[in-house]
Design a protein around this motif. Structure first.
Motif, PDB file in Angstrom:
ATOM      1  N   GLU A  69       2.427  -5.561 -17.513  1.00  0.00           N
ATOM      2  CA  GLU A  69       2.936  -4.853 -18.481  1.00  0.00           C
ATOM      3  C   GLU A  69       3.711  -3.011 -18.465  1.00  0.00           C
ATOM      4  O   GLU A  69       3.288  -3.056 -16.323  1.00  0.00           O
ATOM      5  CB  GLU A  69       1.551  -4.197 -18.797  1.00  0.00           C
ATOM      6  CG  GLU A  69       0.876  -5.691 -19.156  1.00  0.00           C
ATOM      7  CD  GLU A  69      -0.509  -5.728 -19.278  1.00  0.00           C
ATOM      8  OE1 GLU A  69      -1.394  -3.799 -19.290  1.00  0.00           O
ATOM      9  OE2 GLU A  69      -1.387  -5.885 -20.184  1.00  0.00           O
ATOM     10  N   SER A  70       4.705  -2.539 -18.864  1.00  0.00           N
ATOM     11  CA  SER A  70       5.489  -1.189 -18.359  1.00  0.00           C
ATOM     12  C   SER A  70       4.013  -0.004 -18.763  1.00  0.00           C
ATOM     13  O   SER A  70       3.541  -0.614 -19.869  1.00  0.00           O
ATOM     14  CB  SER A  70       6.318  -1.674 -18.978  1.00  0.00           C
ATOM     15  OG  SER A  70       6.991  -2.180 -18.242  1.00  0.00           O
ATOM     16  N   VAL A  95       0.981  -1.126  -0.066  1.00  0.00           N
ATOM     17  CA  VAL A  95      -0.016   0.475   0.047  1.00  0.00           C
ATOM     18  C   VAL A  95       0.987   1.091  -0.220  1.00  0.00           C
ATOM     19  O   VAL A  95       0.640   2.295  -0.560  1.00  0.00           O
ATOM     20  CB  VAL A  95      -0.682  -0.118   1.196  1.00  0.00           C
ATOM     21  CG1 VAL A  95      -1.576   1.052   1.175  1.00  0.00           C
ATOM     22  CG2 VAL A  95      -1.716  -1.163   0.420  1.00  0.00           C
ATOM     23  N   GLY A  96       2.044   1.501   0.738  1.00  0.00           N
ATOM     24  CA  GLY A  96       2.512   2.159   0.498  1.00  0.00           C
ATOM     25  C   GLY A  96       3.467   2.814  -0.310  1.00  0.00           C
ATOM     26  O   GLY A  96       4.255   3.813  -0.942  1.00  0.00           O
ATOM     27  N   ALA A  97       3.280   1.541  -1.354  1.00  0.00           N
ATOM     28  CA  ALA A  97       4.201   1.842  -2.667  1.00  0.00           C
ATOM     29  C   ALA A  97       3.075   2.082  -3.640  1.00  0.00           C
ATOM     30  O   ALA A  97       3.254   2.756  -4.691  1.00  0.00           O
ATOM     31  CB  ALA A  97       5.282   0.635  -3.390  1.00  0.00           C
ATOM     32  N   GLY A  98       1.861   2.680  -3.123  1.00  0.00           N
ATOM     33  CA  GLY A  98       1.242   3.389  -4.012  1.00  0.00           C
ATOM     34  C   GLY A  98       0.570   2.543  -4.881  1.00  0.00           C
ATOM     35  O   GLY A  98      -0.215   2.734  -5.555  1.00  0.00           O
ATOM     36  N   ALA A  99       0.329   1.238  -4.613  1.00  0.00           N
ATOM     37  CA  ALA A  99      -0.306   0.078  -4.892  1.00  0.00           C
ATOM     38  C   ALA A  99      -1.750   0.961  -5.148  1.00  0.00           C
ATOM     39  O   ALA A  99      -2.213   0.554  -4.340  1.00  0.00           O
ATOM     40  CB  ALA A  99      -0.207  -1.272  -5.079  1.00  0.00           C
ATOM     41  N   PRO A 143       3.319   2.820 -10.363  1.00  0.00           N
ATOM     42  CA  PRO A 143       4.056   3.982 -11.042  1.00  0.00           C
ATOM     43  C   PRO A 143       4.551   3.269 -12.440  1.00  0.00           C
ATOM     44  O   PRO A 143       5.043   2.690 -11.657  1.00  0.00           O
ATOM     45  CB  PRO A 143       4.579   4.746 -10.608  1.00  0.00           C
ATOM     46  CG  PRO A 143       3.953   4.770  -9.324  1.00  0.00           C
ATOM     47  CD  PRO A 143       3.160   3.151  -9.031  1.00  0.00           C
ATOM     48  N   GLY A 144       4.292   3.238 -13.980  1.00  0.00           N
ATOM     49  CA  GLY A 144       4.635   2.570 -14.655  1.00  0.00           C
ATOM     50  C   GLY A 144       4.626   1.403 -14.988  1.00  0.00           C
ATOM     51  O   GLY A 144       5.778   0.420 -15.477  1.00  0.00           O
ATOM     52  N   MET A 145       3.196   0.464 -14.320  1.00  0.00           N
ATOM     53  CA  MET A 145       3.740  -0.794 -14.373  1.00  0.00           C
ATOM     54  C   MET A 145       2.251  -0.807 -14.058  1.00  0.00           C
ATOM     55  O   MET A 145       1.146  -0.626 -13.328  1.00  0.00           O
ATOM     56  CB  MET A 145       3.973  -1.065 -13.615  1.00  0.00           C
ATOM     57  CG  MET A 145       3.615  -2.445 -13.176  1.00  0.00           C
ATOM     58  SD  MET A 145       4.785  -4.170 -11.553  1.00  0.00           S
ATOM     59  CE  MET A 145       6.735  -2.694 -11.801  1.00  0.00           C
ATOM     60  N   ARG A 146       1.230  -1.808 -14.965  1.00  0.00           N
ATOM     61  CA  ARG A 146       0.355  -3.206 -14.643  1.00  0.00           C
ATOM     62  C   ARG A 146       1.028  -4.256 -14.636  1.00  0.00           C
ATOM     63  O   ARG A 146       1.424  -4.678 -15.183  1.00  0.00           O
ATOM     64  CB  ARG A 146      -0.101  -2.484 -15.608  1.00  0.00           C
ATOM     65  CG  ARG A 146      -1.722  -3.831 -15.260  1.00  0.00           C
ATOM     66  CD  ARG A 146      -2.562  -3.103 -16.505  1.00  0.00           C
ATOM     67  NE  ARG A 146      -4.047  -3.452 -16.777  1.00  0.00           N
ATOM     68  CZ  ARG A 146      -5.267  -2.966 -17.190  1.00  0.00           C
ATOM     69  NH1 ARG A 146      -4.715  -2.653 -18.302  1.00  0.00           N
ATOM     70  NH2 ARG A 146      -6.008  -3.914 -17.421  1.00  0.00           N
ATOM     71  N   ILE A 147      -0.185  -5.545 -13.612  1.00  0.00           N
ATOM     72  CA  ILE A 147       0.093  -6.485 -12.954  1.00  0.00           C
ATOM     73  C   ILE A 147      -1.825  -7.212 -12.912  1.00  0.00           C
ATOM     74  O   ILE A 147      -2.368  -6.725 -12.340  1.00  0.00           O
ATOM     75  CB  ILE A 147       0.807  -7.785 -11.232  1.00  0.00           C
ATOM     76  CG1 ILE A 147       2.012  -6.216 -11.393  1.00  0.00           C
ATOM     77  CG2 ILE A 147       0.555  -8.444 -11.335  1.00  0.00           C
ATOM     78  CD1 ILE A 147       2.861  -6.251 -10.356  1.00  0.00           C
ATOM     79  N   ARG A 148      -1.729  -8.088 -14.312  1.00  0.00           N
ATOM     80  CA  ARG A 148      -3.037  -8.237 -14.387  1.00  0.00           C
ATOM     81  C   ARG A 148      -2.901  -9.532 -12.883  1.00  0.00           C
ATOM     82  O   ARG A 148      -2.042 -10.222 -13.129  1.00  0.00           O
ATOM     83  CB  ARG A 148      -3.246  -8.822 -15.469  1.00  0.00           C
ATOM     84  CG  ARG A 148      -3.730  -7.343 -16.262  1.00  0.00           C
ATOM     85  CD  ARG A 148      -4.369  -8.480 -17.202  1.00  0.00           C
ATOM     86  NE  ARG A 148      -4.804  -7.232 -18.572  1.00  0.00           N
ATOM     87  CZ  ARG A 148      -5.533  -6.472 -18.811  1.00  0.00           C
ATOM     88  NH1 ARG A 148      -6.781  -6.858 -17.984  1.00  0.00           N
ATOM     89  NH2 ARG A 148      -5.108  -5.883 -20.015  1.00  0.00           N
ATOM     90  N   VAL A 149      -3.764 -10.104 -11.839  1.00  0.00           N
ATOM     91  CA  VAL A 149      -4.116 -10.976 -11.428  1.00  0.00           C
ATOM     92  C   VAL A 149      -5.086 -11.902 -11.007  1.00  0.00           C
ATOM     93  O   VAL A 149      -6.072 -10.638 -11.295  1.00  0.00           O
ATOM     94  CB  VAL A 149      -3.597 -10.421  -9.446  1.00  0.00           C
ATOM     95  CG1 VAL A 149      -3.452 -11.332  -8.720  1.00  0.00           C
ATOM     96  CG2 VAL A 149      -2.285  -9.583  -9.877  1.00  0.00           C
TER      97      VAL A 149
END
Length: 114
Positions: free
Chosen positions: A113-114, A53-57, A82-88
């Protein structure tokens, strides 16, 4: 179970790791992603989610949350950082008290994905 998963998403998106970790049993196990060493117990889970959460997700649902007739629920979502998307796809197992006892995050390098 569906409302607990919605609370998980809402906790992330409001920047409140305590709201996320309160959904877990004290002896819960987190596998994120499945195949990595598990994160076990309250202190380790608190640390994991405080960092995430602290990383801004931020999370966005890709489909409605699904529940089962048993003790599991799942959701397909994207993690935006920031700069990334992860499909989960997360699959959560619930205890009799309604708290999450196991979380399995299904994603791999091809889902980033970047």
């Amino acid at each position: 179970m569906k409302s607990a998963l919605q609370a998980y998403v809402d906790g992330f998106n409001s920047g409140d790791p305590a709201a996320v970790t309160s959904l877990f049993a004290d002896d819960a196990v987190v596998a994120d992603p499945v195949g990595n060493p598990p994160i076990e117990g309250r202190a380790a889970i608190d640390e994991f989610y405080t960092g995430a959460v602290g990383a801004g997700a931020k999370l966005s649902l890709d489909a409605p949350i699904r529940g089962s007739h048993g003790d599991r629920a799942a959701m397909a979502f994207s993690v935006h950082m920031p700069g990334m998307r992860i499909r989960v796809i997360d699959i959560m197992t619930f205890g009799d008290d309604g708290r999450i006892v196991r979380m399995e995050a299904h994603w791999g390098p091809g889902d980033v994905e970047s």
